[in-house]
Design an enzyme around this catalytic site. Structure first.
Site, PDB file in Angstrom:
ATOM      1  N   ASP A  42       0.860  -1.190   0.000  1.00 55.00           N
ATOM      2  CA  ASP A  42       0.000   0.000   0.000  1.00 55.00           C
ATOM      3  C   ASP A  42       0.896   1.239   0.000  1.00 55.00           C
ATOM      4  O   ASP A  42       2.120   1.147   0.144  1.00 55.00           O
ATOM      5  CB  ASP A  42      -0.944  -0.010   1.217  1.00 55.00           C
ATOM      6  CG  ASP A  42      -2.280   0.671   0.913  1.00 55.00           C
ATOM      7  OD1 ASP A  42      -3.318  -0.006   0.867  1.00 55.00           O
ATOM      8  OD2 ASP A  42      -2.281   1.903   0.713  1.00 55.00           O
ATOM      9  N   ASP A  64       3.626   3.011  -4.206  1.00 58.10           N
ATOM     10  CA  ASP A  64       2.654   3.923  -4.813  1.00 58.10           C
ATOM     11  C   ASP A  64       2.506   3.482  -6.269  1.00 58.10           C
ATOM     12  O   ASP A  64       3.448   3.613  -7.068  1.00 58.10           O
ATOM     13  CB  ASP A  64       3.180   5.366  -4.732  1.00 58.10           C
ATOM     14  CG  ASP A  64       2.182   6.369  -5.301  1.00 58.10           C
ATOM     15  OD1 ASP A  64       1.316   5.985  -6.114  1.00 58.10           O
ATOM     16  OD2 ASP A  64       2.294   7.564  -4.936  1.00 58.10           O
ATOM     17  N   VAL A  65       1.335   2.976  -6.615  1.00 54.39           N
ATOM     18  CA  VAL A  65       1.173   2.356  -7.942  1.00 54.39           C
ATOM     19  C   VAL A  65       1.205   3.373  -9.080  1.00 54.39           C
ATOM     20  O   VAL A  65       1.239   2.990 -10.250  1.00 54.39           O
ATOM     21  CB  VAL A  65      -0.119   1.506  -8.033  1.00 54.39           C
ATOM     22  CG1 VAL A  65      -0.109   0.390  -7.008  1.00 54.39           C
ATOM     23  CG2 VAL A  65      -1.375   2.377  -7.906  1.00 54.39           C
ATOM     24  N   ASN A  91      -5.140  -3.924  -7.201  1.00 53.65           N
ATOM     25  CA  ASN A  91      -6.387  -3.578  -6.506  1.00 53.65           C
ATOM     26  C   ASN A  91      -6.457  -2.103  -6.117  1.00 53.65           C
ATOM     27  O   ASN A  91      -7.562  -1.568  -5.935  1.00 53.65           O
ATOM     28  CB  ASN A  91      -6.510  -4.466  -5.259  1.00 53.65           C
ATOM     29  CG  ASN A  91      -7.516  -3.930  -4.264  1.00 53.65           C
ATOM     30  OD1 ASN A  91      -8.718  -4.172  -4.395  1.00 53.65           O
ATOM     31  ND2 ASN A  91      -7.048  -3.169  -3.265  1.00 53.65           N
ATOM     32  N   TYR A 156     -13.967   7.992 -12.307  1.00 51.87           N
ATOM     33  CA  TYR A 156     -13.801   6.619 -11.794  1.00 51.87           C
ATOM     34  C   TYR A 156     -14.389   5.606 -12.784  1.00 51.87           C
ATOM     35  O   TYR A 156     -13.754   4.604 -13.123  1.00 51.87           O
ATOM     36  CB  TYR A 156     -14.515   6.529 -10.443  1.00 51.87           C
ATOM     37  CG  TYR A 156     -14.476   5.170  -9.789  1.00 51.87           C
ATOM     38  CD1 TYR A 156     -13.371   4.776  -9.039  1.00 51.87           C
ATOM     39  CD2 TYR A 156     -15.539   4.278  -9.910  1.00 51.87           C
ATOM     40  CE1 TYR A 156     -13.342   3.531  -8.434  1.00 51.87           C
ATOM     41  CE2 TYR A 156     -15.512   3.046  -9.307  1.00 51.87           C
ATOM     42  CZ  TYR A 156     -14.411   2.665  -8.564  1.00 51.87           C
ATOM     43  OH  TYR A 156     -14.381   1.434  -7.972  1.00 51.87           O
ATOM     44  N   LYS A 160     -12.448   2.655 -14.883  1.00 49.84           N
ATOM     45  CA  LYS A 160     -12.753   1.229 -14.723  1.00 49.84           C
ATOM     46  C   LYS A 160     -13.149   0.595 -16.057  1.00 49.84           C
ATOM     47  O   LYS A 160     -12.839  -0.579 -16.307  1.00 49.84           O
ATOM     48  CB  LYS A 160     -13.847   1.037 -13.672  1.00 49.84           C
ATOM     49  CG  LYS A 160     -13.394   1.392 -12.251  1.00 49.84           C
ATOM     50  CD  LYS A 160     -12.210   0.540 -11.802  1.00 49.84           C
ATOM     51  CE  LYS A 160     -11.835   0.775 -10.346  1.00 49.84           C
ATOM     52  NZ  LYS A 160     -10.746  -0.093  -9.874  1.00 49.84           N
ATOM     53  N   THR A 191     -17.067  -0.332   1.872  1.00 48.66           N
ATOM     54  CA  THR A 191     -15.720   0.015   2.333  1.00 48.66           C
ATOM     55  C   THR A 191     -15.624   1.533   2.502  1.00 48.66           C
ATOM     56  O   THR A 191     -16.537   2.272   2.148  1.00 48.66           O
ATOM     57  CB  THR A 191     -14.662  -0.408   1.295  1.00 48.66           C
ATOM     58  OG1 THR A 191     -14.906   0.342   0.104  1.00 48.66           O
ATOM     59  CG2 THR A 191     -14.742  -1.889   0.990  1.00 48.66           C
TER      60      THR A 191
END
Ligand SMILES: NC(=O)c1ccc[n+]([C@@H]2O[C@H](COP(=O)([O-])OP(=O)(O)OC[C@H]3O[C@@H](n4cnc5c(N)ncnc54)[C@H](O)[C@@H]3O)[C@@H](O)[C@H]2O)c1
Length: 260
Positions: A42, A64-65, A91, A156, A160, A191
């Site tokens: 993460d 950090d992706v 993810n 978003y 996706k 979440t």
């Protein structure tokens, strides 16, 4: 409640990005219960370490992706620590509600960078390592929002939809190398990503407090759970799904199935 898993992933190593909490943590836990050696990863080093400590045998490697060097290093450190990489789950994801006409370009770019660049980079650097290990599986996080326009999270939903399309290209390119690439497309799950935005959604949609919950009940019966998503990821990661490739697996309580 998590069910005991058959040990289908013994001897396999899995990386889950954005897994200090939420769906990512549930996926990492589920893959570990199925026998995999898991790498929790993460943004925040302390949160990564703390989450990894809760999963037996897990490693914690912050990443950090959005940063190419960090994703490359995540894969290299994983192979150095565990000997190989077989499963990658990109993810990590973010969403912040805003109508398109008042959305900052910086907010748009950050969502694209985490959700789409992060998935691309994970595939880009994990795939060669998975091929070197003899094959395996990549499971991306799409969303039901990939299937239709979604007011207040247009950035978003666009990211996706792109993740699902990218998943299909990767599935085709990597098939000759014994790497399957599939996507899960969850509906709304309870979440932080969703619950932290409920008040924003309600005020922007002009519905009274509690209106978001009522909308969810009407559209998908209830909120989904992290464990339900993790179970679908496990299915796509192990050999039960051996003929699934480029598959967008919807789990949304029927949200996308009906106009009313
Ligand atoms: N919650 C939902 O309803 C839902 C529905 C469909 C898909 N998803 C997807 O599931 C995934 C997990 O979402 P969640 O609901 O658990 O959200 P969450 O906000 O609870 O967790 C997201 C995690 O990603 C991490 N993260 C954010 N930016 C990062 C970065 N740049 N690099 C590395 N890690 C980063 C966060 O620190 C956090 O731990 C996301 O890809 C999300 O889009 C969620």
């Amino acid at each position: 409640m998590s069910q005991p898993q058959p040990q289908t992933l013994t001897g396999k190593t899995a990386v889950v990005t954005g897994s200090a909490r939420g769906i990512g943590f549930a996926i990492a836990s589920k893959l570990a219960e199925a026998g995999a050696t898991v790498v929790v990863s993460d943004l925040d080093a302390a949160a990564t370490k703390e989450a990894a400590a809760k999963i037996p045998g897990a490693h914690g490697i912050p990443c950090d992706v959005r940063d190419e060097e960090q994703v490359k290093s995540l894969v290299e450190q994983t192979v150095a620590a565990t000997g190989a990489l077989h499963i990658m789950v990109p993810n990590a994801g973010v969403a912040k509600a805003s109508p398109l006409t008042s959305m900052d370009l910086a907010a748009w770019r950050n969502v694209m960078s985490v959700n789409l660049d992060g998935t691309f980079l994970a595939i880009r650097y994990a795939a060669p390592a998975i091929i070197a290990a003899g094959g395996g599986s990549i499971v991306t996080l799409g969303s039901v929002t990939a299937t239709a326009g979604t007011p207040l999270i247009g950035h978003y939903a666009a990211s996706k939809a792109a993740v699902v399309n990218l998943t299909k290209t990767a599935a085709t390119e990597l098939r000759p190398h014994n790497v399957r690439v599939n996507a899960v497309l969850p509906g709304f799950v309870g979440t932080h990503m969703v619950l932290d935005e409920v008040e924003n959604f309600e005020s922007m949609l002009g519905v009274p407090a509690g209106g978001f919950g009522a909308l969810m009940d009407q559209k998908q019966g209830r909120l989904g759970t992290e464990d339900e998503v993790a179970e679908a990821v496990l299915f796509l990661a192990d050999e039960r799904s051996s003929f699934c490739n480029g598959t967008p697996l919807l789990l949304d309580g029927g949200l996308a199935a009906s106009l009313f």
